[in-house]
Motif scaffolding. Structure first.
Motif, PDB file in Angstrom:
ATOM      1  N   ALA A  43      -1.228 -14.848  -1.503  1.00 39.87           N
ATOM      2  CA  ALA A  43       0.096 -14.762  -2.101  1.00 39.87           C
ATOM      3  C   ALA A  43       0.219 -13.677  -3.163  1.00 39.87           C
ATOM      4  N   GLU A  44      -0.712 -13.619  -4.100  1.00 42.96           N
ATOM      5  CA  GLU A  44      -0.614 -12.652  -5.181  1.00 42.96           C
ATOM      6  C   GLU A  44      -0.739 -11.228  -4.656  1.00 42.96           C
ATOM      7  N   ARG A  45      -1.651 -11.027  -3.705  1.00 42.43           N
ATOM      8  CA  ARG A  45      -1.859  -9.681  -3.146  1.00 42.43           C
ATOM      9  C   ARG A  45      -0.622  -9.216  -2.379  1.00 42.43           C
ATOM     10  N   VAL A  46      -0.040 -10.121  -1.600  1.00 47.07           N
ATOM     11  CA  VAL A  46       1.154  -9.753  -0.840  1.00 47.07           C
ATOM     12  C   VAL A  46       2.316  -9.461  -1.775  1.00 47.07           C
ATOM     13  N   ALA A  47       2.536 -10.299  -2.780  1.00 47.14           N
ATOM     14  CA  ALA A  47       3.656 -10.107  -3.700  1.00 47.14           C
ATOM     15  C   ALA A  47       3.550  -8.778  -4.442  1.00 47.14           C
ATOM     16  N   ALA A  48       2.331  -8.318  -4.717  1.00 48.59           N
ATOM     17  CA  ALA A  48       2.145  -7.071  -5.454  1.00 48.59           C
ATOM     18  C   ALA A  48       2.546  -5.859  -4.626  1.00 48.59           C
ATOM     19  N   ASP A  49       2.326  -5.902  -3.305  1.00 46.87           N
ATOM     20  CA  ASP A  49       2.648  -4.750  -2.453  1.00 46.87           C
ATOM     21  C   ASP A  49       2.841  -5.198  -1.004  1.00 46.87           C
ATOM     22  N   PRO A  50       3.925  -5.895  -0.715  1.00 48.54           N
ATOM     23  CA  PRO A  50       4.104  -6.432   0.638  1.00 48.54           C
ATOM     24  C   PRO A  50       4.208  -5.371   1.724  1.00 48.54           C
ATOM     25  N   THR A  51       4.746  -4.198   1.406  1.00 44.54           N
ATOM     26  CA  THR A  51       4.884  -3.171   2.440  1.00 44.54           C
ATOM     27  C   THR A  51       3.537  -2.641   2.922  1.00 44.54           C
ATOM     28  N   ALA A  52       2.513  -2.731   2.087  1.00 47.21           N
ATOM     29  CA  ALA A  52       1.173  -2.307   2.503  1.00 47.21           C
ATOM     30  C   ALA A  52       0.360  -3.470   3.052  1.00 47.21           C
ATOM     31  N   VAL A  53       0.497  -4.638   2.419  1.00 50.29           N
ATOM     32  CA  VAL A  53      -0.380  -5.756   2.769  1.00 50.29           C
ATOM     33  C   VAL A  53       0.007  -6.404   4.092  1.00 50.29           C
ATOM     34  N   LEU A  54       1.297  -6.538   4.386  1.00 47.13           N
ATOM     35  CA  LEU A  54       1.678  -7.204   5.633  1.00 47.13           C
ATOM     36  C   LEU A  54       1.143  -6.471   6.869  1.00 47.13           C
ATOM     37  N   LEU A  87       8.305  -2.165  10.196  1.00 53.14           N
ATOM     38  CA  LEU A  87       8.334  -2.721   8.845  1.00 53.14           C
ATOM     39  C   LEU A  87       9.767  -2.596   8.331  1.00 53.14           C
ATOM     40  N   TRP A  88      10.352  -3.695   7.904  1.00 52.40           N
ATOM     41  CA  TRP A  88      11.721  -3.642   7.393  1.00 52.40           C
ATOM     42  C   TRP A  88      11.791  -4.227   5.990  1.00 52.40           C
ATOM     43  N   THR A  89      12.728  -3.729   5.229  1.00 55.00           N
ATOM     44  CA  THR A  89      12.952  -4.211   3.872  1.00 55.00           C
ATOM     45  C   THR A  89      14.439  -4.464   3.671  1.00 55.00           C
TER      46      THR A  89
END
Length: 228
Positions: free
Chosen positions: A105-116, A14-16
């Motif tokens: 989209a909304e779920r990913v935008a809220a917490d992408p590090t967990a959802v992806l 996981l990268w940011t």
């Protein structure tokens, strides 16, 4: 402003990355991987396996979160052969449909590090996991095993190995081996080992061979990459 850590799913990373300044250009080297990416500006994207370096442009204030899937895993997550994504950056909606991605989209935008990672894990479970051949071939290629020996090791003739490799990695085993050797050489060079010694340790004929190969794959010589 770039960070990465294990993602806890199928050996993925996981990268940011955050760009607080003006437009930023970076060189992404080929690695045999497929990435699931969320951009604060572009939404959900898929970065296919590259044969040469990809020049990425990030806008001011743009935030990126990506899940880098190891070689051979991407097809099970995205449901398409890797060679259909080769050298490409495509919206996830082009693979899964507009409605499916809109629902995410909304779920990913809220917490992408967990959802992806959770999303990739769920897709892998539904697919029955990645093709096991991918891990075997990638490990052998990373170790510098010759293509003929890889084919024998996995009990495939060279043509069948090439076909399977294109579907799993986006290109044949020879290209994968070449890319992973470059990555191995650069990792070793970054520890301070002189390039001539790196070339010998990684199976290049000489330093000039190493330089040519890196230039072909990365677009610049190894000295430029190490300086950066």
């Amino acid at each position: 402003m770039y960070r990465e850590r294990p993602a806890g799913v199928a050996g993925a990373v996981l990268w940011t990355s955050t760009n607080p300044g003006g437009e930023r250009v970076s060189r992404v080297l080929p690695d045999g991987c497929v990435d699931l990416i969320w951009s604060s500006l572009a939404g959900l994207l898929v970065a296919g396996p590259d044969r040469t370096a990809f020049v990425s442009v990030s806008a001011r204030g743009e935030r990126w979160v990506g899940l880098r899937l190891p070689p051979g895993v991407g097809p099970a997550v995205f449901g398409v052969p890797a060679d259909e994504l080769r050298d490409a950056r495509v919206p996830l909606a082009a693979l899964w449909g507009d409605q499916a991605v809109a629902d995410l989209a909304e779920r990913v935008a809220a917490d992408p590090t967990a959802v992806l990672p959770a999303l990739a894990a769920a897709r892998l479970r539904a697919a029955g996991g990645p093709d096991r051949l991918g891990a075997r071939v990638a490990a052998a290629a990373a170790a510098g095993v010759p293509v003929a020996a890889i084919a024998a090791e996995v009990d495939l003739d060279p043509r069948a190995l090439h076909r399977r490799s294109r579907r799993l990695f986006g290109y044949g085993p020879k290209t994968l081996t070449r890319i992973l050797r470059m990555r191995r050489a650069l990792d070793l060079a970054r520890t301070g080992v002189p390039l001539a010694e790196v070339a010998a340790a990684c199976g290049y004929a000489d330093q000039a061979h190493l330089t040519r190969d890196v230039r072909d794959l990365a677009g610049v010589p190894p000295t430029a990459l190490l300086a950066g």
